[in-house]
Motif scaffolding. Structure first.
Motif, PDB file in Angstrom:
ATOM      1  N   ASP A 159       0.813  -1.222   0.000  1.00 11.02           N
ATOM      2  CA  ASP A 159       0.000   0.000   0.000  1.00 11.02           C
ATOM      3  C   ASP A 159       0.846   1.271   0.000  1.00 11.02           C
ATOM      4  OD1 ASP A 159      -2.241  -1.545  -0.014  1.00 11.02           O
ATOM      5  OD2 ASP A 159      -3.182  -0.653   1.753  1.00 11.02           O
ATOM      6  N   TYR A 160       2.005   1.247   0.667  1.00 10.00           N
ATOM      7  CA  TYR A 160       2.752   2.501   0.866  1.00 10.00           C
ATOM      8  C   TYR A 160       4.123   2.528   0.202  1.00 10.00           C
ATOM      9  CZ  TYR A 160      -0.907   3.331   4.269  1.00 10.00           C
ATOM     10  OH  TYR A 160      -2.128   3.504   4.851  1.00 10.00           O
ATOM     11  N   GLY A 161       4.614   1.369  -0.271  1.00 10.94           N
ATOM     12  CA  GLY A 161       5.948   1.331  -0.873  1.00 10.94           C
ATOM     13  C   GLY A 161       7.029   1.524   0.176  1.00 10.94           C
ATOM     14  N   THR A 162       8.242   1.760  -0.291  1.00 13.25           N
ATOM     15  CA  THR A 162       9.385   1.845   0.638  1.00 13.25           C
ATOM     16  C   THR A 162      10.020   3.227   0.614  1.00 13.25           C
ATOM     17  OG1 THR A 162      10.797   1.046  -1.127  1.00 13.25           O
ATOM     18  CG2 THR A 162      10.000  -0.604   0.435  1.00 13.25           C
ATOM     19  N   ASP A 163       9.347   4.196  -0.054  1.00 10.34           N
ATOM     20  CA  ASP A 163      10.022   5.478  -0.246  1.00 10.34           C
ATOM     21  C   ASP A 163       9.666   6.526   0.809  1.00 10.34           C
ATOM     22  OD1 ASP A 163       7.465   5.881  -1.010  1.00 10.34           O
ATOM     23  OD2 ASP A 163       7.909   6.765  -2.970  1.00 10.34           O
ATOM     24  N   GLY A 164       9.294   6.071   1.997  1.00  9.75           N
ATOM     25  CA  GLY A 164       9.166   7.001   3.108  1.00  9.75           C
ATOM     26  C   GLY A 164       7.781   7.605   3.305  1.00  9.75           C
ATOM     27  N   LYS A 165       6.750   7.123   2.596  1.00 14.27           N
ATOM     28  CA  LYS A 165       5.387   7.636   2.865  1.00 14.27           C
ATOM     29  C   LYS A 165       5.028   7.366   4.322  1.00 14.27           C
ATOM     30  CE  LYS A 165       3.408   7.323  -1.754  1.00 14.27           C
ATOM     31  NZ  LYS A 165       4.521   6.556  -2.371  1.00 14.27           N
ATOM     32  N   ILE A 166       5.530   6.243   4.847  1.00 13.81           N
ATOM     33  CA  ILE A 166       5.490   6.016   6.293  1.00 13.81           C
ATOM     34  C   ILE A 166       6.934   5.780   6.730  1.00 13.81           C
ATOM     35  CG2 ILE A 166       3.132   5.141   6.266  1.00 13.81           C
ATOM     36  CD1 ILE A 166       4.139   2.343   6.457  1.00 13.81           C
TER      37      ILE A 166
END
Ligand code: AMP
Ligand code: MG
Length: 346
Positions: A159-166
């Motif tokens: 859902d959020y990927g690994t690019d820092g959205k969380i």
């Protein structure tokens, strides 16, 4: 910035993740129900980040998570006796209680309600994180708003990927219960069930005697309605395809589905039913004989079927009480309460 992946078995994880919580960041946390998207419940900016990251409507309040049942007195007042009896019976565990809120919890967390939803989760790493943070952790289910809930760290990554959205995810493996907590509103008598979950209505009645079932549990609520559990009025738990629940015997359901099935469609059924759907695109979410496998598997299965190629899902839904009551609720919400009786359709 990259999203950090912590392991629940690394002894330094609670302290490392707590540093992120204390400076107002977002950490996806494992619990026995589903993964949550956690932030400091007392930090207005951090709480706003949860709503932004998920795309969550502002009027949908968050559940706050505590490490010990006795912490309830810090965040709530006018706590009735039966709240303590429920805590004794079911905490730590998959039960959320709605109680009058104290001033230390900001309006952003409660979406301006004068009550707050509180839970003490069973997951040891998450309780250690709450202790290390020194604050309650507000955490709705970690899925993007409207999508099926996340029951593994991989779902959260999807859902959020690994690019820092969380900021981080704590990988605690697959969630054992698999559906969100049971929510019970204790500000009225008898208490009111707002959302069914791993703690069943039968278990609640054993402690409470009487229990009202909110109408949002059993029917579609319009999006402008004023309801007790705001989260229950939104389309929920849904893959992008249309979902229709096919009721009736195995044989009648299978006949109906075989007659109507076209390429691009899918069948979501019990393990025991897979032989009925040979030649069709079918996936099982658990065994009808073992309801806990159905709750544990429902969201992973809905996610498997959430691809643009799939246009329609024929779903088989368990009947009866116990944890099946929660599975029915999630599936019916995913289907917008669209059910069809295969025996009547013949
Ligand atoms: P989620 O954790 O994303 O499944 O959402 C939390 C659920 O708790 C939503 O359905 C909310 O509407 C419900 N909830 C949170 N706080 C309250 C409250 N104060 N009163 C009633 N329901 C609440
Ligand atoms: Mg949710």
């Amino acid at each position: 910035m990259q999203t950090i992946l912590f392991s629940s078995t690394d002894p330094s994880t609670p302290e490392n993740a707590a540093q992120i919580i204390r400076r107002g960041g977002l950490v996806a946390i494992p619990t026995e129900t589903v993964y949550g998207l956690g932030a400091d419940a007392c930090n207005v900016d951090a709480v706003r980040k949860i709503f932004l990251a998920k795309g969550r409507p502002q009027d949908n309040p968050l559940i706050i998570h505590i490490a010990e049942p006795r912490e309830l007195t810090r965040y709530c007042h006018d706590i009735p006796d039966f709240a303590w009896r429920l805590a004794e019976a079911f905490w730590p565990g998959p039960l959320t209680m709605v109680l009058p809120v104290n001033d230390c919890i900001p309006r952003e967390t409660t979406a301006n309600h004068d009550t707050v939803a509180v839970r003490c989760p069973a997951s040891e790493v998450t309780r250690a994180l709450i202790r290390a943070s020194g604050v309650p952790i507000a955490a709705p289910s970690a899925n993007l708003s409207g999508k099926p809930s996340t029951t593994s760290a991989q779902h959260v990554l999807n859902d959020y990927g690994t690019d820092g959205k969380i900021d981080a995810i704590i990988d605690g493996g697959e969630c054992s219960v698999g559906v969100e907590s049971t929510i019970v509103d204790l500000t009225e008598t008898p208490p009111r069930l707002l959302r069914p979950g791993g703690i069943t209505p039968e278990q609640l009645r054993e402690v409470l005697g009487d229990l009202t079932i909110d109408k949002a549990v059993v029917s579609q609520i319009s999006s402008d309605a004023v309801v007790r559990a705001p989260g229950m009025k939104y389309k929920h738990y849904a893959p992008s395809a249309e979902v229709v629940i096919i009721e009736g015997s195995r044989e009648a359901a299978s006949r109906y589905i075989h007659r109507h099935f076209v390429p691009g469609e899918a069948v979501l059924c019990f393990e025991e039913e897979l032989p009925y759907y040979e030649g069709l695109f079918a996936t099982a979410y658990g065994c009808e004989e073992d309801p806990r496998t159905l709750s544990a598997g429902i969201f992973a299965a809905l996610r498997r079927l959430d691809t643009p190629e799939i246009t329609k899902i024929y779903a088989r839904c368990p009947t009866g009480g116990g944890v099946n009551y929660a599975v029915q609720n999630r599936l019916k919400k995913a289907a917008g309460f669209h059910t069809l009786n295969a025996e009547e359709a013949e």
